[in-house]
Design a protein around this motif. Sequence first.
Motif, PDB file in Angstrom:
ATOM      1  N   MET A   1       0.854  -1.176   0.000  1.00 24.07           N
ATOM      2  CA  MET A   1       0.000   0.000   0.000  1.00 24.07           C
ATOM      3  C   MET A   1       0.898   1.237   0.000  1.00 24.07           C
ATOM      4  O   MET A   1       1.791   1.338   0.824  1.00 24.07           O
ATOM      5  CB  MET A   1      -0.887  -0.039   1.253  1.00 24.07           C
ATOM      6  N   ASP A   2       0.642   2.123  -0.919  1.00 22.03           N
ATOM      7  CA  ASP A   2       1.484   3.319  -0.982  1.00 22.03           C
ATOM      8  C   ASP A   2       0.947   4.412  -0.056  1.00 22.03           C
ATOM      9  O   ASP A   2      -0.137   4.295   0.521  1.00 22.03           O
ATOM     10  CB  ASP A   2       1.631   3.820  -2.420  1.00 22.03           C
ATOM     11  N   LYS A   3       1.716   5.462   0.086  1.00 25.29           N
ATOM     12  CA  LYS A   3       1.426   6.521   1.044  1.00 25.29           C
ATOM     13  C   LYS A   3       0.094   7.220   0.753  1.00 25.29           C
ATOM     14  O   LYS A   3      -0.684   7.482   1.675  1.00 25.29           O
ATOM     15  CB  LYS A   3       2.571   7.536   1.042  1.00 25.29           C
ATOM     16  N   ILE A   4      -0.185   7.509  -0.495  1.00 20.86           N
ATOM     17  CA  ILE A   4      -1.406   8.232  -0.856  1.00 20.86           C
ATOM     18  C   ILE A   4      -2.643   7.409  -0.503  1.00 20.86           C
ATOM     19  O   ILE A   4      -3.598   7.919   0.084  1.00 20.86           O
ATOM     20  CB  ILE A   4      -1.387   8.621  -2.347  1.00 20.86           C
ATOM     21  N   ILE A   5      -2.622   6.136  -0.831  1.00 18.28           N
ATOM     22  CA  ILE A   5      -3.756   5.259  -0.523  1.00 18.28           C
ATOM     23  C   ILE A   5      -3.931   5.132   0.984  1.00 18.28           C
ATOM     24  O   ILE A   5      -5.059   5.183   1.501  1.00 18.28           O
ATOM     25  CB  ILE A   5      -3.583   3.875  -1.182  1.00 18.28           C
ATOM     26  N   PHE A   6      -2.824   4.994   1.714  1.00 20.35           N
ATOM     27  CA  PHE A   6      -2.901   4.874   3.163  1.00 20.35           C
ATOM     28  C   PHE A   6      -3.471   6.150   3.786  1.00 20.35           C
ATOM     29  O   PHE A   6      -4.311   6.084   4.685  1.00 20.35           O
ATOM     30  CB  PHE A   6      -1.527   4.563   3.761  1.00 20.35           C
ATOM     31  N   GLU A   7      -3.035   7.306   3.318  1.00 20.10           N
ATOM     32  CA  GLU A   7      -3.543   8.574   3.847  1.00 20.10           C
ATOM     33  C   GLU A   7      -5.037   8.708   3.596  1.00 20.10           C
ATOM     34  O   GLU A   7      -5.785   9.161   4.469  1.00 20.10           O
ATOM     35  CB  GLU A   7      -2.802   9.751   3.230  1.00 20.10           C
ATOM     36  N   TRP A  43       0.870   1.837   9.541  1.00 19.63           N
ATOM     37  CA  TRP A  43       1.763   2.273   8.457  1.00 19.63           C
ATOM     38  C   TRP A  43       3.024   1.398   8.433  1.00 19.63           C
ATOM     39  O   TRP A  43       3.472   0.967   7.373  1.00 19.63           O
ATOM     40  CB  TRP A  43       2.135   3.746   8.610  1.00 19.63           C
ATOM     41  N   ARG A  46       2.094  -1.947   6.904  1.00 30.14           N
ATOM     42  CA  ARG A  46       1.200  -1.819   5.744  1.00 30.14           C
ATOM     43  C   ARG A  46       1.343  -2.956   4.737  1.00 30.14           C
ATOM     44  O   ARG A  46       0.390  -3.303   4.057  1.00 30.14           O
ATOM     45  CB  ARG A  46       1.413  -0.484   5.050  1.00 30.14           C
ATOM     46  N   ASP A  47       2.503  -3.571   4.651  1.00 31.42           N
ATOM     47  CA  ASP A  47       2.699  -4.662   3.699  1.00 31.42           C
ATOM     48  C   ASP A  47       2.046  -5.962   4.171  1.00 31.42           C
ATOM     49  O   ASP A  47       1.841  -6.875   3.383  1.00 31.42           O
ATOM     50  CB  ASP A  47       4.191  -4.895   3.461  1.00 31.42           C
ATOM     51  N   GLU A  54      -8.425  -3.899   5.765  1.00 32.47           N
ATOM     52  CA  GLU A  54      -7.718  -2.754   6.348  1.00 32.47           C
ATOM     53  C   GLU A  54      -8.452  -2.183   7.557  1.00 32.47           C
ATOM     54  O   GLU A  54      -7.835  -1.907   8.590  1.00 32.47           O
ATOM     55  CB  GLU A  54      -7.526  -1.636   5.307  1.00 32.47           C
TER      56      GLU A  54
END
Length: 98
Positions: A1-7, A43, A46-47, A54
Amino acid sequence: MDKIIFEQLARELLPGLYRLAMSILRSSADSEDAVMHALENAWAARDKIRVGSEKSYIAKIVINECRNIQRMRQRMRPADEIAESAYTPHGLLGERHF
């Protein structure tokens, strides 16, 4: 999961996570701490989060953080609750020593 999706996910879940923490802790400051620590932990992991789980994964982290805060509260006692006898020196006059 990348930062933008997580935010995006965190922003979406934040109100519900806060309500969950408040239902357990009954303190806004402690609830904010629990949610922030949970998001930091999510975070970091996240992997490991499976797609589609989620929300439940992060909610479980919030619950665990709340339990940690409750345990810390139990260990901390205000000074006025500590018995005065804990502060009395040993060997006062009138005591017998064998």
